[in-house]
Design a protein around this motif. Structure first.
Motif, PDB file in Angstrom:
ATOM      1  N   THR A   1       0.836  -1.195   0.000  1.00  0.00           N
ATOM      2  CA  THR A   1       0.000   0.000   0.000  1.00  0.00           C
ATOM      3  C   THR A   1       0.873   1.249   0.000  1.00  0.00           C
ATOM      4  O   THR A   1       1.837   1.348   0.746  1.00  0.00           O
ATOM      5  CB  THR A   1      -0.905   0.029   1.246  1.00  0.00           C
ATOM      6  N   GLU A   2       0.524   2.186  -0.855  1.00  0.00           N
ATOM      7  CA  GLU A   2       1.236   3.466  -0.906  1.00  0.00           C
ATOM      8  C   GLU A   2       0.460   4.507  -0.108  1.00  0.00           C
ATOM      9  O   GLU A   2      -0.699   4.795  -0.410  1.00  0.00           O
ATOM     10  CB  GLU A   2       1.396   3.921  -2.357  1.00  0.00           C
ATOM     11  N   ILE A   3       1.080   5.045   0.926  1.00  0.00           N
ATOM     12  CA  ILE A   3       0.433   6.039   1.780  1.00  0.00           C
ATOM     13  C   ILE A   3       0.773   7.439   1.280  1.00  0.00           C
ATOM     14  O   ILE A   3       1.942   7.792   1.155  1.00  0.00           O
ATOM     15  CB  ILE A   3       0.895   5.902   3.251  1.00  0.00           C
ATOM     16  N   ARG A   4      -0.258   8.223   0.989  1.00  0.00           N
ATOM     17  CA  ARG A   4      -0.047   9.608   0.570  1.00  0.00           C
ATOM     18  C   ARG A   4      -0.830  10.542   1.482  1.00  0.00           C
ATOM     19  O   ARG A   4      -1.861  10.166   2.035  1.00  0.00           O
ATOM     20  CB  ARG A   4      -0.492   9.814  -0.879  1.00  0.00           C
ATOM     21  N   HIS A   5      -0.358  11.762   1.619  1.00  0.00           N
ATOM     22  CA  HIS A   5      -1.022  12.740   2.478  1.00  0.00           C
ATOM     23  C   HIS A   5      -1.520  13.916   1.634  1.00  0.00           C
ATOM     24  O   HIS A   5      -0.857  14.341   0.688  1.00  0.00           O
ATOM     25  CB  HIS A   5      -0.069  13.247   3.562  1.00  0.00           C
ATOM     26  N   GLY A   6      -2.674  14.443   1.999  1.00  0.00           N
ATOM     27  CA  GLY A   6      -3.221  15.582   1.280  1.00  0.00           C
ATOM     28  C   GLY A   6      -4.717  15.665   1.468  1.00  0.00           C
ATOM     29  O   GLY A   6      -5.332  14.798   2.097  1.00  0.00           O
ATOM     30  N   TYR A   7      -5.316  16.726   0.923  1.00  0.00           N
ATOM     31  CA  TYR A   7      -6.755  16.949   1.022  1.00  0.00           C
ATOM     32  C   TYR A   7      -7.386  16.803  -0.363  1.00  0.00           C
ATOM     33  O   TYR A   7      -6.979  17.464  -1.317  1.00  0.00           O
ATOM     34  CB  TYR A   7      -7.055  18.342   1.574  1.00  0.00           C
ATOM     35  N   VAL A   8      -8.388  15.941  -0.428  1.00  0.00           N
ATOM     36  CA  VAL A   8      -9.146  15.793  -1.671  1.00  0.00           C
ATOM     37  C   VAL A   8     -10.189  16.909  -1.712  1.00  0.00           C
ATOM     38  O   VAL A   8     -11.065  16.984  -0.854  1.00  0.00           O
ATOM     39  CB  VAL A   8      -9.829  14.418  -1.744  1.00  0.00           C
ATOM     40  N   ASN A   9     -10.072  17.786  -2.700  1.00  0.00           N
ATOM     41  CA  ASN A   9     -10.998  18.918  -2.769  1.00  0.00           C
ATOM     42  C   ASN A   9     -11.896  18.897  -3.993  1.00  0.00           C
ATOM     43  O   ASN A   9     -12.723  19.781  -4.174  1.00  0.00           O
ATOM     44  CB  ASN A   9     -10.220  20.243  -2.719  1.00  0.00           C
ATOM     45  N   LYS A  10     -11.744  17.860  -4.840  1.00  0.00           N
ATOM     46  CA  LYS A  10     -12.603  17.738  -6.017  1.00  0.00           C
ATOM     47  C   LYS A  10     -12.579  16.289  -6.495  1.00  0.00           C
ATOM     48  O   LYS A  10     -11.553  15.618  -6.367  1.00  0.00           O
ATOM     49  CB  LYS A  10     -12.118  18.669  -7.139  1.00  0.00           C
ATOM     50  N   VAL A  11     -13.706  15.823  -7.008  1.00  0.00           N
ATOM     51  CA  VAL A  11     -13.756  14.478  -7.577  1.00  0.00           C
ATOM     52  C   VAL A  11     -14.541  14.519  -8.883  1.00  0.00           C
ATOM     53  O   VAL A  11     -15.372  15.411  -9.093  1.00  0.00           O
ATOM     54  CB  VAL A  11     -14.416  13.467  -6.615  1.00  0.00           C
ATOM     55  N   ILE A  12     -14.260  13.569  -9.749  1.00  0.00           N
ATOM     56  CA  ILE A  12     -15.065  13.340 -10.951  1.00  0.00           C
ATOM     57  C   ILE A  12     -15.360  11.845 -10.993  1.00  0.00           C
ATOM     58  O   ILE A  12     -14.458  11.031 -11.222  1.00  0.00           O
ATOM     59  CB  ILE A  12     -14.336  13.778 -12.239  1.00  0.00           C
TER      60      ILE A  12
ATOM     61  N   SER B   1     -19.174  16.570   1.774  1.00  0.00           N
ATOM     62  CA  SER B   1     -19.640  17.617   0.854  1.00  0.00           C
ATOM     63  C   SER B   1     -18.942  17.574  -0.503  1.00  0.00           C
ATOM     64  O   SER B   1     -19.543  17.914  -1.528  1.00  0.00           O
ATOM     65  CB  SER B   1     -19.454  19.000   1.492  1.00  0.00           C
ATOM     66  N   VAL B   2     -17.685  17.139  -0.541  1.00  0.00           N
ATOM     67  CA  VAL B   2     -16.941  17.107  -1.797  1.00  0.00           C
ATOM     68  C   VAL B   2     -17.529  16.094  -2.782  1.00  0.00           C
ATOM     69  O   VAL B   2     -17.330  16.196  -3.994  1.00  0.00           O
ATOM     70  CB  VAL B   2     -15.446  16.797  -1.538  1.00  0.00           C
ATOM     71  N   PHE B   3     -18.333  15.141  -2.277  1.00  0.00           N
ATOM     72  CA  PHE B   3     -18.902  14.099  -3.136  1.00  0.00           C
ATOM     73  C   PHE B   3     -20.348  14.366  -3.520  1.00  0.00           C
ATOM     74  O   PHE B   3     -20.944  13.587  -4.258  1.00  0.00           O
ATOM     75  CB  PHE B   3     -18.840  12.741  -2.425  1.00  0.00           C
ATOM     76  N   ARG B   4     -20.912  15.457  -3.009  1.00  0.00           N
ATOM     77  CA  ARG B   4     -22.362  15.687  -3.124  1.00  0.00           C
ATOM     78  C   ARG B   4     -22.850  15.727  -4.578  1.00  0.00           C
ATOM     79  O   ARG B   4     -23.983  15.302  -4.864  1.00  0.00           O
ATOM     80  CB  ARG B   4     -22.738  16.989  -2.413  1.00  0.00           C
ATOM     81  N   GLU B   5     -22.045  16.195  -5.487  1.00  0.00           N
ATOM     82  CA  GLU B   5     -22.468  16.300  -6.890  1.00  0.00           C
ATOM     83  C   GLU B   5     -22.759  14.934  -7.505  1.00  0.00           C
ATOM     84  O   GLU B   5     -23.566  14.820  -8.435  1.00  0.00           O
ATOM     85  CB  GLU B   5     -21.389  17.022  -7.700  1.00  0.00           C
ATOM     86  N   TYR B   6     -22.124  13.893  -6.973  1.00  0.00           N
ATOM     87  CA  TYR B   6     -22.221  12.576  -7.602  1.00  0.00           C
ATOM     88  C   TYR B   6     -22.908  11.518  -6.753  1.00  0.00           C
ATOM     89  O   TYR B   6     -23.566  10.620  -7.285  1.00  0.00           O
ATOM     90  CB  TYR B   6     -20.809  12.065  -7.949  1.00  0.00           C
TER      91      TYR B   6
ATOM     92  N   GLY C   1     -26.542  14.582   4.856  1.00  0.00           N
ATOM     93  CA  GLY C   1     -25.263  14.441   4.176  1.00  0.00           C
ATOM     94  C   GLY C   1     -24.593  13.093   4.349  1.00  0.00           C
ATOM     95  O   GLY C   1     -23.454  12.897   3.894  1.00  0.00           O
ATOM     96  N   TYR C   2     -25.278  12.145   4.997  1.00  0.00           N
ATOM     97  CA  TYR C   2     -24.714  10.796   5.123  1.00  0.00           C
ATOM     98  C   TYR C   2     -24.930  10.042   3.809  1.00  0.00           C
ATOM     99  O   TYR C   2     -26.012  10.094   3.218  1.00  0.00           O
ATOM    100  CB  TYR C   2     -25.364  10.036   6.273  1.00  0.00           C
ATOM    101  N   ILE C   3     -23.901   9.334   3.363  1.00  0.00           N
ATOM    102  CA  ILE C   3     -23.958   8.625   2.088  1.00  0.00           C
ATOM    103  C   ILE C   3     -24.906   7.433   2.185  1.00  0.00           C
ATOM    104  O   ILE C   3     -24.876   6.670   3.160  1.00  0.00           O
ATOM    105  CB  ILE C   3     -22.547   8.157   1.672  1.00  0.00           C
ATOM    106  N   LEU C   4     -25.746   7.275   1.186  1.00  0.00           N
ATOM    107  CA  LEU C   4     -26.676   6.155   1.129  1.00  0.00           C
ATOM    108  C   LEU C   4     -26.006   4.972   0.440  1.00  0.00           C
ATOM    109  O   LEU C   4     -25.450   5.113  -0.645  1.00  0.00           O
ATOM    110  CB  LEU C   4     -27.945   6.557   0.367  1.00  0.00           C
ATOM    111  N   THR C   5     -26.034   3.819   1.090  1.00  0.00           N
ATOM    112  CA  THR C   5     -25.468   2.602   0.509  1.00  0.00           C
ATOM    113  C   THR C   5     -26.587   1.611   0.236  1.00  0.00           C
ATOM    114  O   THR C   5     -27.664   1.677   0.831  1.00  0.00           O
ATOM    115  CB  THR C   5     -24.416   1.981   1.432  1.00  0.00           C
ATOM    116  N   LYS C   6     -26.313   0.666  -0.670  1.00  0.00           N
ATOM    117  CA  LYS C   6     -27.338  -0.267  -1.131  1.00  0.00           C
ATOM    118  C   LYS C   6     -27.450  -1.474  -0.206  1.00  0.00           C
ATOM    119  O   LYS C   6     -26.482  -2.217  -0.034  1.00  0.00           O
ATOM    120  CB  LYS C   6     -27.010  -0.729  -2.545  1.00  0.00           C
ATOM    121  N   GLY C   7     -28.643  -1.643   0.367  1.00  0.00           N
ATOM    122  CA  GLY C   7     -28.900  -2.809   1.201  1.00  0.00           C
ATOM    123  C   GLY C   7     -27.888  -2.957   2.317  1.00  0.00           C
ATOM    124  O   GLY C   7     -27.572  -2.013   3.025  1.00  0.00           O
ATOM    125  N   LYS C   8     -27.350  -4.160   2.452  1.00  0.00           N
ATOM    126  CA  LYS C   8     -26.357  -4.447   3.486  1.00  0.00           C
ATOM    127  C   LYS C   8     -24.940  -4.389   2.943  1.00  0.00           C
ATOM    128  O   LYS C   8     -24.006  -4.948   3.517  1.00  0.00           O
ATOM    129  CB  LYS C   8     -26.633  -5.816   4.106  1.00  0.00           C
TER     130      LYS C   8
END
Length: 249
Positions: A14-25, A186-191, A198-205
């Protein structure tokens, strides 16, 4: 413990990286590469993304409260309550979480003050009745905290009645804030599909989201339990779901 887990992950490549994700596509097509942008200038792509961003406890916003976090101010009675066994403590809040934490603390602490901002609680009637019938719990209605007292550790609180504006100081050693959490999503809200909080909805179990290849675990999708052990469990589920998804491609 976290350092041990990090080293174990690194042994498996596993490669460990540090930083803040501020945008996703995120792409809706199955098998597509998703993109994340770190610190504005680094772009990463992957067929699988696991969201484990957690949730942040809401606080009152007092300078004295922030200064004494870890010194008697906590947002989790189940996590920290045992440190105050046999002592006087207080809970701030009026919902089911606040009543649950008050009930838990009443079993191990000498006295529990419960500060409710309005003239009634928001908790269910059953939970309200349970709290009201505990002998070592005192409920203060229409009461807010003006300042947390103490230098390095909590020694008390100065509160005021928001109707009469009467102030008083109450000696306690632990202050538990139970006014809710904000999921860090919040950064994922568009998708990503989420509930009103603001809690993410997951499918079933599963840990699957509405986007193929994107999974969510821990407090980012759990508004109820919010414990390390349950978050770790859903983390394992997300890893297995991710592995199964990649194998299916």
């Amino acid at each position: 413990m976290m350092e041990d887990l990090k080293q174990q992950a690194e042994r498996f490549g596993t490669e460990i990286r540090h930083g803040y994700v501020n945008k996703v596509i995120f792409k809706k097509q199955r098998g597509a590469n998703h993109k994340i942008f770190v610190d504005d200038n680094r772009e990463l792509s992957a067929k699988v993304i696991i969201i484990a961003t957690g949730a942040s406890a809401k606080y009152l916003g007092l300078e004295s409260e922030a200064r004494l976090k870890g010194g008697g101010v906590s947002a989790c009675a189940v996590c920290d309550g045992f440190f105050y066994k046999g002592q006087d403590v207080a809970v701030v809040g009026a919902g089911d979480t606040a009543t649950e934490e008050t009930i838990y603390l009443s079993k191990i602490c000498s006295h529990v003050h419960m500060f409710v901002r309005r003239n009634e609680m928001r908790a269910s009637k059953t939970m309200q009745e349970r709290v009201k019938n505990i002998k070592n719990v005192k409920i203060h209605y229409n009461t807010e905290i003006e300042e947390v007292l103490g230098d390095n550790t909590v020694g008390g609180v100065r509160v005021f009645n928001n109707i009469s504006n009467k102030k008083q100081e109450i000696a306690i050693t632990g202050l538990f804030i139970a006014i809710g959490h904000n999921p860090n999503t919040s950064v994922f809200r568009e998708y990503i599909e989420m509930d009103n909080a603001g809690y993410i909805l997951t499918k079933g179990k599963t840990t699957e989201t509405n986007i193929p290849g994107v999974f969510a675990c821990g407090d980012s999708q759990d508004p109820i339990y919010r414990q390390a052990v349950t978050a770790a469990g859903t983390g394992c589920m997300a890893a297995l779901d991710a592995e199964s998804y990649l194998a299916s491609l």
